[in-house]
Design an enzyme around this catalytic site. Structure first.
Site, mmCIF file in Angstrom:
data_model
loop_
_atom_site.group_PDB
_atom_site.id
_atom_site.type_symbol
_atom_site.label_atom_id
_atom_site.label_comp_id
_atom_site.label_asym_id
_atom_site.label_seq_id
_atom_site.Cartn_x
_atom_site.Cartn_y
_atom_site.Cartn_z
ATOM 1 C CB CYS A 221 -19.873 -10.995 4.370
ATOM 2 S SG CYS A 221 -21.515 -11.730 4.423
ATOM 3 C CD GLN B 170 -3.058 -0.836 0.154
ATOM 4 O OE1 GLN B 170 -3.240 0.267 -0.351
ATOM 5 N NE2 GLN B 170 -3.771 -1.894 -0.196
#
Length: 402
Positions: free
Chosen positions: A335, A185
């Protein structure tokens, strides 16, 4: 109107990288391991890209750049490449906010008997260098600390952490501890100079800096020994067997070279946009900033809903709602099998499970404008007002039913 604000997930491939990839695909498509002209043309492309990627982090020896399939493989090569040097399990240190390419890999080492220390972080997501110093042991062989955290944007004190490991090696020449950082990043957004930075291994990824997906690199400081993960033809200095993906390596090289050239102008621009977004988001009730406000990736904004309420009002809900409005952001909570679970990163930083369900991430890029920021904040404010109102009505209804 569509606004893409998920540049930490991936970036669009820039036209210069696409152009060189097209040229390679049509004119320089040989196997770089072949000795004939077709192969040598391809080999030249790979070596040119190696020089370009090396330039992004000021690696003097281009041979220290090992091309991989991406940041995940680079991280795995760093971790497992060191671990496989030892016949018996040793000790490794990571932070509690690592990317899963690190955290899941060290879980495998634990299954094989390795000892793993996970350094805790403060509420800003930062590692305390004193904790690293205390955690080092006689059998510590690797320390891996992420450079810039992808979910909350915090930049770790890599120079200070690396210095601690290096000082230990100097004090005890027999001590083999190496220092690795996942800079996926940070590279191309923050200046990284491996001649000055006390690091031994650095992971990079092409598609985070407007290069193609499917290629990354591991910087290996000259003199550092690793065991390869793959057996085969001995490509990439014997550390990554398999025919090199010449077109996307070429695209990576161009993207890296341009990222280095644009760093001085693009990074300040992103910081200005980032701070503009934070200032406006701070006015929205219930949204709180996460991560370090000062030591932070220049393109990165992260917030969480302090009143998150599962599927009814969570980071995932906001992602879906903004997507309907043509705006792409991401959430921190995961999820799995239809069940929403809180962000492990926010949990490690001390947030409650409820708040850790409400994390969102907005990341900026070359095409982001002030108008994009202003529009996104306005839409987010309206969405939150509506969802909060609906959630309150539902709670009142449930109370009446009871």
């Amino acid at each position: 109107m569509q606004i893409y604000l998920d540049y930490s997930a991936t970036t669009p491939t820039r036209k210069e990288a696409i152009a060189v990839m097209q040229t390679v695909l049509t004119q320089q498509w040989g196997n770089p391991s072949s000795l004939h002209e077709w192969g040598q043309r391809a080999a030249t492309v790979v070596e040119e890209a190696r020089v370009q990627v090396a330039g992004l982090i000021n690696a003097v020896d281009p041979a220290s750049i090992i091309f991989t399939s991406g940041g995940t493989e680079a991280n795995n090569l760093a971790i497992m490449g060191v671990a496989r040097l030892y016949a018996v399990p040793q000790h490794i240190i990571i932070s509690s906010v690592e990317h899963s390419a690190i955290s899941e890999t060290v879980k495998l080492l634990e299954m094989w008997g390795w000892e793993v220390t996970r350094l805790s972080v403060d509420v800003k997501g930062r590692v305390n260098p004193l904790d690293l110093k205390a955690a080092l042991r006689h059998n510590t062989v690797l320390v891996s600390i992420i450079y810039g955290q992808s979910e909350v944007g915090t930049v770790q004190p890599i120079a200070e952490l690396g210095k601690i490991v290096r000082c230990l090696r100097r004090a005890e020449p027999s001590h083999g501890a190496l220092f690795h950082t996942d800079a996926v990043q940070a590279a191309g957004r923050l200046p990284i100079d491996v001649q000055q930075l006390p690091v031994d291994l650095v992971s990079l990824s092409s598609h985070k800096i407007y290069g193609p997906q499917g290629v990354g690199a591991l910087y290996v400081r000259p003199g550092v020994e690793l065991m390869p993960l793959l057996g085969g033809g001995g490509q990439e200095m014997g550390l990554r067997s398999g025919t090199q993906a010449v077109p996307i390596i070429a695209g990576f090289g161009v993207a890296a070279e341009l990222a280095a050239e644009e760093l001085a102008t693009e990074t300040p621009r992103l910081i200005e946009l980032r701070d503009r977004a934070f200032a406006q988001l701070a006015e929205i009730p219930g949204l709180i900033a996460t991560g370090d406000s000062c030591d932070r990736l220049p393109h990165h904004i992260s917030m969480c809903l302090e009143y998150a309420d599962g599927e009814k009002l969570s980071g995932k809900t906001l992602v879906r709602q903004l997507n309907l409005a043509g705006i792409g952001i991401s959430a921190g909570a995961a999820c799995h099998s239809g069940k929403l679970s809180p962000s492990p990163i926010l949990l490690a930083m001390g947030y409650s499970e409820k708040a850790a369900l409400g994390g969102i991430r907005i990341t900026l890029g070359r095409d982001t404008t002030e108008a994009d920021i202003d529009w996104t904040v306005m839409v987010l404010k309206q969405v939150l007002q509506r969802l909060t109102s609906e959630s309150l009505k539902l709670q009142l209804l449930q109370i009446r039913v009871k």
